[in-house]
Design a protein around this motif. Structure first.
Motif, PDB file in Angstrom:
ATOM      1  N   GLU A 149     -43.390 -29.822  44.512  1.00 50.67           N
ATOM      2  CA  GLU A 149     -44.428 -29.913  43.481  1.00 50.67           C
ATOM      3  C   GLU A 149     -45.635 -29.029  43.804  1.00 50.67           C
ATOM      4  O   GLU A 149     -46.185 -28.370  42.935  1.00 50.67           O
ATOM      5  CB  GLU A 149     -44.869 -31.372  43.313  1.00 50.67           C
ATOM      6  CG  GLU A 149     -45.702 -31.635  42.076  1.00 50.67           C
ATOM      7  CD  GLU A 149     -44.960 -31.363  40.772  1.00 50.67           C
ATOM      8  OE1 GLU A 149     -45.624 -30.906  39.824  1.00 50.67           O
ATOM      9  OE2 GLU A 149     -43.736 -31.581  40.689  1.00 50.67           O
ATOM     10  N   LYS A 150     -46.048 -28.973  45.068  1.00 53.38           N
ATOM     11  CA  LYS A 150     -47.219 -28.188  45.464  1.00 53.38           C
ATOM     12  C   LYS A 150     -46.981 -26.688  45.394  1.00 53.38           C
ATOM     13  O   LYS A 150     -47.934 -25.917  45.353  1.00 53.38           O
ATOM     14  CB  LYS A 150     -47.638 -28.556  46.895  1.00 53.38           C
ATOM     15  CG  LYS A 150     -48.393 -29.860  47.006  1.00 53.38           C
ATOM     16  CD  LYS A 150     -48.774 -30.137  48.431  1.00 53.38           C
ATOM     17  CE  LYS A 150     -49.828 -29.167  48.924  1.00 53.38           C
ATOM     18  NZ  LYS A 150     -50.322 -29.481  50.266  1.00 53.38           N
ATOM     19  N   VAL A 151     -45.740 -26.257  45.412  1.00 51.11           N
ATOM     20  CA  VAL A 151     -45.466 -24.818  45.446  1.00 51.11           C
ATOM     21  C   VAL A 151     -44.743 -24.326  44.195  1.00 51.11           C
ATOM     22  O   VAL A 151     -43.992 -23.372  44.251  1.00 51.11           O
ATOM     23  CB  VAL A 151     -44.673 -24.413  46.717  1.00 51.11           C
ATOM     24  CG1 VAL A 151     -45.569 -24.406  47.921  1.00 51.11           C
ATOM     25  CG2 VAL A 151     -43.479 -25.309  46.933  1.00 51.11           C
ATOM     26  N   LYS A 152     -44.996 -24.978  43.060  1.00 51.56           N
ATOM     27  CA  LYS A 152     -44.447 -24.472  41.799  1.00 51.56           C
ATOM     28  C   LYS A 152     -45.030 -23.100  41.505  1.00 51.56           C
ATOM     29  O   LYS A 152     -44.376 -22.254  40.928  1.00 51.56           O
ATOM     30  CB  LYS A 152     -44.769 -25.425  40.650  1.00 51.56           C
ATOM     31  CG  LYS A 152     -43.782 -26.542  40.494  1.00 51.56           C
ATOM     32  CD  LYS A 152     -44.066 -27.288  39.208  1.00 51.56           C
ATOM     33  CE  LYS A 152     -43.030 -28.346  38.970  1.00 51.56           C
ATOM     34  NZ  LYS A 152     -43.335 -29.131  37.769  1.00 51.56           N
ATOM     35  N   LEU A 153     -46.289 -22.918  41.880  1.00 48.67           N
ATOM     36  CA  LEU A 153     -46.971 -21.625  41.755  1.00 48.67           C
ATOM     37  C   LEU A 153     -46.881 -21.042  40.356  1.00 48.67           C
ATOM     38  O   LEU A 153     -46.488 -19.895  40.166  1.00 48.67           O
ATOM     39  CB  LEU A 153     -46.446 -20.645  42.811  1.00 48.67           C
ATOM     40  CG  LEU A 153     -46.583 -21.112  44.261  1.00 48.67           C
ATOM     41  CD1 LEU A 153     -45.963 -20.100  45.207  1.00 48.67           C
ATOM     42  CD2 LEU A 153     -48.032 -21.368  44.612  1.00 48.67           C
TER      43      LEU A 153
END
Length: 183
Positions: free
Chosen positions: A20-24
């Motif tokens: 989730e944090k690295v969908k970018l």
């Protein structure tokens, strides 16, 4: 690819729901091309610093995309001519997770890429035209009506996705690229 699996298995896995944090969706891209013979050396050096995306026990995933453009190829020509503040419109199928999206990407004059997308049903992915709902989404995200859009070509590849151990960076390696159109 069998030999490649030895190198991919050296990475610790990360699952889709952990990313989730690295969908970018807002990011800065840097792209490199290199010879396939260099891939195993690169993977060896990265394995202690990155985790690898694993979906359904697979460490490389297949992607299919259909790109849309105007009749005069405005999006392509904007890219080719190095225009800043340009757009890309595509339907994308993430094969292993069986997800389908309509995506509108915008690259701005600060070299930042912003991607907006909505999930679509698989039937919409196989069409050569965009639904009224899709056109409304495109107009809203582009903040303009680009006019009639046409399916110009389809492409695909296999992607290896690496996620930095600190969950702030993503590296993707694309292999086996192909493109085709009606001609």
């Amino acid at each position: 690819m069998e030999k490649l699996d030895i190198y991919l298995n050296a990475f610790s896995p990360i699952l889709l729901d952990e990313m989730e944090k690295v969908k970018l969706m807002d990011r800065q891209d840097t792209k490199f091309a290199f010879r396939i013979e260099q891939l195993t050396v690169l993977l060896e050096k990265l394995s202690s610093h990155y985790r690898i995306l694993e979906i359904n026990n697979k460490r490389s995933q297949s992607y299919l995309s259909t790109y849309f453009d105007t009749e005069s190829f405005k999006f392509y020509l904007d890219h080719h001519n190095g225009r800043v503040n340009r757009h890309k419109v595509r339907l994308r199928k993430y094969v292993e997770s069986n997800l389908h999206f309509l995506e509108v990407k915008r690259k701005n004059n600060k070299n930042k890429t912003r991607k907006r997308r909505i999930e679509i049903i698989s039937d919409d992915f196989n069409r050569s035209f965009l639904s009224d709902e899709s056109l409304k989404f495109i107009n809203d995200k582009m903040k303009q009506n680009p006019g009639k859009l046409y399916s110009q070509f389809t492409g695909g590849y296999t992607r290896i996705t690496l996620i930095g151990n600190d969950l702030t960076e993503r590296v993707t390696i694309d292999l086996g690229l192909f493109y085709k159109n009606e001609n």
